[in-house]
Enzyme design. Structure first.
Site, PDB file in Angstrom:
ATOM      1  N   THR A 164       0.807  -1.226   0.000  1.00  0.00           N
ATOM      2  CA  THR A 164       0.000   0.000   0.000  1.00  0.00           C
ATOM      3  C   THR A 164       0.839   1.274   0.000  1.00  0.00           C
ATOM      4  OG1 THR A 164      -1.868  -1.075   1.066  1.00  0.00           O
ATOM      5  CG2 THR A 164      -1.714   1.314   1.313  1.00  0.00           C
TER       6      THR A 164
ATOM      7  N   LYS B 182      -6.846   4.899   5.750  1.00  0.00           N
ATOM      8  CA  LYS B 182      -5.484   4.640   6.204  1.00  0.00           C
ATOM      9  C   LYS B 182      -4.660   5.920   6.251  1.00  0.00           C
ATOM     10  CE  LYS B 182      -5.252  -0.031   4.190  1.00  0.00           C
ATOM     11  NZ  LYS B 182      -4.525  -0.924   3.261  1.00  0.00           N
TER      12      LYS B 182
ATOM     13  N   ARG C 121      -1.442   6.209   5.717  1.00  0.00           N
ATOM     14  CA  ARG C 121      -0.520   6.252   4.579  1.00  0.00           C
ATOM     15  C   ARG C 121      -1.233   6.559   3.270  1.00  0.00           C
ATOM     16  NH1 ARG C 121      -0.780   1.008   6.743  1.00  0.00           N
ATOM     17  NH2 ARG C 121      -1.542  -0.673   5.368  1.00  0.00           N
TER      18      ARG C 121
ATOM     19  N   ASP D 226      -9.416  -3.081   0.419  1.00  0.00           N
ATOM     20  CA  ASP D 226      -8.230  -3.842   0.808  1.00  0.00           C
ATOM     21  C   ASP D 226      -8.489  -4.678   2.054  1.00  0.00           C
ATOM     22  OD1 ASP D 226      -5.188  -4.246   0.537  1.00  0.00           O
ATOM     23  OD2 ASP D 226      -5.377  -3.542   2.606  1.00  0.00           O
TER      24      ASP D 226
ATOM     25  N   HIS E 170      -8.320  -8.730   1.975  1.00  0.00           N
ATOM     26  CA  HIS E 170      -7.429  -9.501   2.838  1.00  0.00           C
ATOM     27  C   HIS E 170      -8.198 -10.536   3.653  1.00  0.00           C
ATOM     28  CE1 HIS E 170      -3.390  -7.982   2.381  1.00  0.00           C
ATOM     29  NE2 HIS E 170      -3.817  -6.729   2.402  1.00  0.00           N
TER      30      HIS E 170
ATOM     31  N   HIS F 281      -0.672  -9.738  -1.121  1.00  0.00           N
ATOM     32  CA  HIS F 281      -0.033  -9.174  -2.321  1.00  0.00           C
ATOM     33  C   HIS F 281       1.401  -8.825  -1.978  1.00  0.00           C
ATOM     34  CE1 HIS F 281      -0.753  -5.392  -0.176  1.00  0.00           C
ATOM     35  NE2 HIS F 281      -1.956  -5.869   0.062  1.00  0.00           N
TER      36      HIS F 281
END
Length: 534
Positions: free
Chosen positions: A71, A154, A156, A295, A299, A475
């Site tokens: 990510t 998130k 980030r 995401d 997951h 990933h």
């Protein structure tokens, strides 16, 4: 007349907004595979993804050109136009060889949380990002008059796209609030605080997650509650989901693992546009929006789950609503949108095994133990410092103290790694630096390798193998199932069309620089998408 000429030269340079969009909106859909646009196409409306594809430009064959495909490196690479080797974000979190410590991509102990979040949730900034972003270059080109705001679930996903000079980056706290850090200001803007005080998350957390459409619609996915899915909220994963109960037993962070995390991000983004007056004048502004719930759900439940398909059908509606909002607020033809992903994702390994593909899950703890056991058996000492993110770090001091030859140790570890059924390639730091373009795999590794931070050896798993549990997916590899992502352009001066030639994600930022007629981000190789520049 001469004095007037020199007076004009002395004026600060601003973007001429008559020939520029009023607003650029960069959308990242976390873990979105290009294939989802094909597989779910019959179930999408005409106003979301299809509006972008039918009325804009679609690049069908866009890839990441490095590993690891995670990510943080993905978001950084989209907006810097370069790879981790140069922008320095070599993972989400990683062991740093230079410091000998674990680090997180946006950690910053010099700043503090703004808003109703925990102490650690807000100690974040873009300081670890070594390259400039397209958003940074927009700030410079407009003499800091153009506004830049980043928003995501998130941290980030909000911080890295918005760059070093952003007005604000906002991310989601488990308290249900959007927070920021003192890197951006002393207090949250009043409108953001008001949004949080109104507790918008409650309308999503206090409902039931049912299928958006009739169950027959989801024939592109596996059956509900199949054996390839993890538990959701400590219960078996099947519809309907009682989110109110999950919220009461946990916290507002549960929205991350539902499609409604995306809705909340879109709600906050529209509030930001309204209150920050983005796209309201003739100086180009930039809004980055990263949808993270895709995401989290991928997951947990994998790429073939009904839950994931439902999430994309709902995101299609959310996207349609956002485009209609932009039409009304900024005006058709006045804004430019691009949509892509930070990486894609693998098939669930157990599902592949059950269908006679000879692959397997890699248990990280077992792999680590085998490396240490090999070291002790071969050298009489454990020289392994860390094994993570496809990087093996060795203790050079311990190697020297035990009178071991470093090159011989490297060679022995390579031999051991190649003896493992799941290893495809292994490269030393010397090989990565000196022979970067020697083969396909080495080129991808070199683009993601920073010799100051990365390991003594870098390895690649064989296709289909992932280091993850038996359920859900992950990933990180250089294989197409992790690198192939959508790239859609729409709006201001974007022609209708499509292209199937191979392109790389690092062309997005320099292409934007050319369209906006501003400076390239400082580390990009400046390869552009000429198809949308004509």
């Amino acid at each position: 007349m001469k004095n007037l000429f020199f007076s004009l030269l002395a004026l600060p340079f601003f973007i001429n907004a008559q020939n520029k969009p009023k607003l650029v909106v960069g959308i990242v859909v976390d873990q979105m595979k290009m294939e989802y646009l094909y597989r779910f196409s019959d179930d999408f409306s005409n106003n979301g993804f299809k509006r972008l594809m039918d009325n804009g430009y679609t690049f069908h064959n866009t890839h990441y050109n490095y590993m690891p495909t995670f990510t943080a490196p993905g978001h950084a690479s989209i907006f810097t136009g370069t790879t981790p080797a140069l922008h320095g974000i070599v993972g989400n979190e990683w062991y740093n060889k230079a410091t000998g410590k674990e680090m997180y991509c946006t950690d910053d102990d010099a700043v503090f949380t703004l808003g109703n979040g925990t102490e650690n949730e807000g100690k974040m900034s873009p300081r670890n990002l070594q390259s400039s972003t397209i958003t940074d270059e927009l700030k410079l080109a407009t003499n800091f008059k153009g506004k830049v705001i980043g928003i995501s679930i998130k941290d980030r996903g909000a911080i890295l796209p918005a760059g070093h000079f952003a007005d604000w980056a906002f991310w989601y706290s488990k308290t249900g609030s959007f927070i920021s850090s003192t890197y951006y200001g002393e207090n949250l803007p009043n409108w953001a605080q008001q949004f949080n005080d109104e507790k918008h998350y409650e309308k999503y957390a206090n409902q039931t997650w049912n299928l958006l459409k009739s169950k027959e619609t989801y024939n592109e996915s596996l059956n509900d509650n199949n054996p390839y899915e993890s538990k959701m909220f400590k219960k078996q994963p099947f519809f309907p989901y009682n989110l109110k109960e999950a919220y009461e037993n946990n916290d507002a962070g549960i929205l991350r693992v539902t499609p409604f995390g995306n809705n909340l991000v879109a709600d906050f983004a529209k509030t930001a546009i309204d209150n920050e007056q983005l796209g309201a004048d003739d100086i180009t502004d930039f809004l980055t929006v990263s949808f993270s719930s895709t995401d989290y759900i991928g997951h947990a439940l994998g790429p073939r789950s009904i839950e994931l398909q439902d999430t994309y059908l709902r995101l299609d509606e959310t996207l349609a609503d956002l485009l209609i909002y932009l039409d009304k607020k900024v005006g058709k033809g006045n804004y430019l949108v691009f949509l892509t992903a930070d990486h894609a994702g693998a098939e669930n390994v157990t599902y592949l095994k059950d269908n006679k593909y000879d692959v397997d899950n890699i248990i990280g703890k077992n792999f680590d133990n085998s490396l240490r056991q090999f070291s002790e058996a071969k050298f009489g000492v454990d020289v392994v410092v860390n094994n993570s993110n496809f990087n093996l770090f060795l203790d050079k001091q311990k190697i020297a103290e035990n009178n071991l030859n470093y090159d011989a140790v490297i060679s022995e570890f390579k031999t051991f790694l190649y003896s493992q059924k799941f290893i495809k390639r292994v490269y030393s730091e010397k090989e990565i630096i000196e022979n970067a373009n020697a083969d396909f795999y080495l080129k991808y590794i070199s683009h993601g390798y920073d010799p100051v931070q990365n390991g003594d050896l870098v390895y690649i798993y064989k296709p289909g193998y992932i280091e993850y549990s038996a359920t859900g997916t992950s990933h990180g590899t250089p294989y197409t199932y992790d690198t192939h992502v959508p790239l859609l352009w729409y709006g201001w001066k974007i022609p209708k069309g499509e292209n199937h030639e191979k392109h790389y994600i690092t062309s997005i930022a320099p292409t934007l620089a050319q369209k906006l007629k501003i400076t390239f981000p400082n580390s990009t190789e400046a390869e552009v998408l000429t198809e949308i520049l004509k």
